[in-house]
Each structure stands twice: as C-alpha cells, then as structure tokens.
Write an enzyme that holds these catalytic residues in place. Structure first.
Site, PDB file in Angstrom:
ATOM      1  N   ARG A 179      63.076 -67.558  29.660  1.00 20.96           N
ATOM      2  CA  ARG A 179      63.449 -67.292  28.267  1.00 20.96           C
ATOM      3  C   ARG A 179      63.536 -65.786  28.075  1.00 20.96           C
ATOM      4  NH1 ARG A 179      58.165 -67.742  28.796  1.00 20.96           N
ATOM      5  NH2 ARG A 179      56.762 -66.510  27.498  1.00 20.96           N
TER       6      ARG A 179
ATOM      7  N   THR B  27      67.233 -71.999  34.179  1.00 23.31           N
ATOM      8  CA  THR B  27      67.850 -73.316  34.035  1.00 23.31           C
ATOM      9  C   THR B  27      69.155 -73.267  33.244  1.00 23.31           C
ATOM     10  OG1 THR B  27      66.603 -73.775  32.017  1.00 23.31           O
ATOM     11  CG2 THR B  27      65.591 -74.423  34.104  1.00 23.31           C
TER      12      THR B  27
ATOM     13  N   ASN C  60      66.020 -58.958  49.576  1.00 17.68           N
ATOM     14  CA  ASN C  60      64.842 -58.861  50.419  1.00 17.68           C
ATOM     15  C   ASN C  60      64.658 -60.145  51.223  1.00 17.68           C
ATOM     16  OD1 ASN C  60      62.412 -57.726  51.445  1.00 17.68           O
ATOM     17  ND2 ASN C  60      62.071 -56.686  49.494  1.00 17.68           N
TER      18      ASN C  60
ATOM     19  N   HIS D  52      72.386 -83.738  42.122  1.00 15.55           N
ATOM     20  CA  HIS D  52      72.378 -85.138  42.555  1.00 15.55           C
ATOM     21  C   HIS D  52      72.463 -86.036  41.331  1.00 15.55           C
ATOM     22  CE1 HIS D  52      71.289 -84.041  46.695  1.00 15.55           C
ATOM     23  NE2 HIS D  52      70.580 -83.087  46.122  1.00 15.55           N
TER      24      HIS D  52
ATOM     25  N   GLY E  24      60.813 -61.371  42.715  1.00 10.18           N
ATOM     26  CA  GLY E  24      60.403 -62.246  43.810  1.00 10.18           C
ATOM     27  C   GLY E  24      60.175 -63.671  43.355  1.00 10.18           C
TER      28      GLY E  24
END
Length: 205
Positions: free
Chosen positions: A192, A177, A97, A127, A154
């Site tokens: 999670r 993550t 989308n 970085h 979304g």
C-alpha cells in the site's frame, strides 16, 4: 488471478500452446515446443549462474543470449532464475542483486536505472480458480512492467499483471498485488502507498 474468459479452456482452439501462451490465454506448459524453449533457457541460465565475477565479458554475452534485450551497463548478479528468458527486457544501467526470479511466461519489462534487491520475485503465471481446469494443468499469465528508476527492496514479490510507475520505491518484503503509481513509496502485504515522493527540483537555468 485469471480473468473470467480464462476460467475455461477452449477445447476447439486450433492454435499451438505457444500461440495461446503468448496471447495470454490458457495453455498447457507440457508441450514439446515450449519444453524445448524452456530447456534452452535452463541451459543458458545454468551456464550464466556458473560464471564468476572475473568473467564479466562472458557473463554479458550469456545474458544477451538468454534475455530478450538488456541495456548497456546493466548488471544481474547470479543466481538468476527464469522460465524462458526471451520474454524479459531490461533497460540500461539497471542492477539486480543475487537471487532474482523472473518467471516470464508473459512479458517482464524492466526500465532504465532500476534497482532490484536480493531474492525479488517477478511472477507472471496464473492458474484457474476452478479445480477442474487447474487439475488438467491449464495455466495462463499476465505481464509485469517496472518503470524507470524504480527501487524494489529485498524479497519483494510482484504478482501477475502489475505495473509499477517510474521512481516508485517498494519496501523490502512487500507483496505487490495491484498497480502502483509513479513517485510513491509502498510497503506491506498487500503493498500500500504510504508516502508520495516530492517532485525533483528544477534544473538551474
């Protein structure tokens, strides 16, 4: 987050910055070769984002030129934002989308039948944690892989190095993550697993 061997750049390395980037090592993006590749992508991206829904054939041609590969019956609604485009591959029958950001310093691999909600971010760049190399503009990247039949709600953000397994659903606004297995629902920041999805019913016969 960079790995230990990415913390300090190797000043005696004779590879080009593009070769270092493609190897997943520290590199400097302010490099003429990389700048030209990025400029090409930005030109194509701007043209693609200026198309209308009535220009489906043109939109498809531009998408095929911008991305590394794109499967049949896949749709990505503008605006689309990428770094290079050529490091992105999308399978068949997938849908993204409005507002997908796919920063493809490293490969971004999206499977078949994937559903991507608005304003999703797939972020491969990293970085250095050490202030010196970061000040000197060294950076690196780790690939992102999205399995088949995944649904990203979304505003989902997927961080560098993450793999999401087949059939998994990631709730809106989640920040992924670390890797997620197949056949689960994950929500939150950091994302999670909150539910395992039932195995599909066997086919008749």
């Amino acid at each position: 987050m960079p790995t230990a061997d990415q913390e300090q750049p190797a000043h005696e390395d004779t590879r080009s910055m593009r070769e270092r980037m493609e190897a997943g090592d520290l590199y400097i993006a302010d490099d003429p070769e990389l700048a030209e590749l990025s400029t090409r992508a930005l030109d194509l991206m701007d043209t693609y984002n200026a198309t209308t829904v009535r220009q489906a054939p043109l939109r498809r041609r531009l998408l095929e030129e911008l991305l590394g590969s794109v499967g049949e019956d896949t749709e990505i609604r503008p605006p689309l934002r990428v770094d290079y485009g050529s490091n992105i591959s999308v399978g068949a029958r997938s849908f993204a989308n409005f507002g997908l950001v796919a920063l493809d310093v490293a490969p971004v691999v999206i499977g078949d039948d994937v559903q991507i909600g608005p304003n999703v971010q797939l972020l491969t760049p990293t970085h250095p944690l050490e202030p010196g190399p970061r000040r000197d503009k060294w950076e690196a990247a780790r690939p992102i892989r999205i399995g088949d039949n995944v649904w990203l709600g979304g505003g989902v953000i997927v961080l560098p190095g993450v793999t999401i397994g087949d059939n998994t659903v990631v709730g809106a606004g989640a920040v992924v993550t670390r890797d997620l297995p197949a056949d689960v629902v994950a929500v939150g920041n950091p994302a999670r697993v909150v539910r395992r999805l039932a195995d599909p019913a066997p086919a008749d016969g």
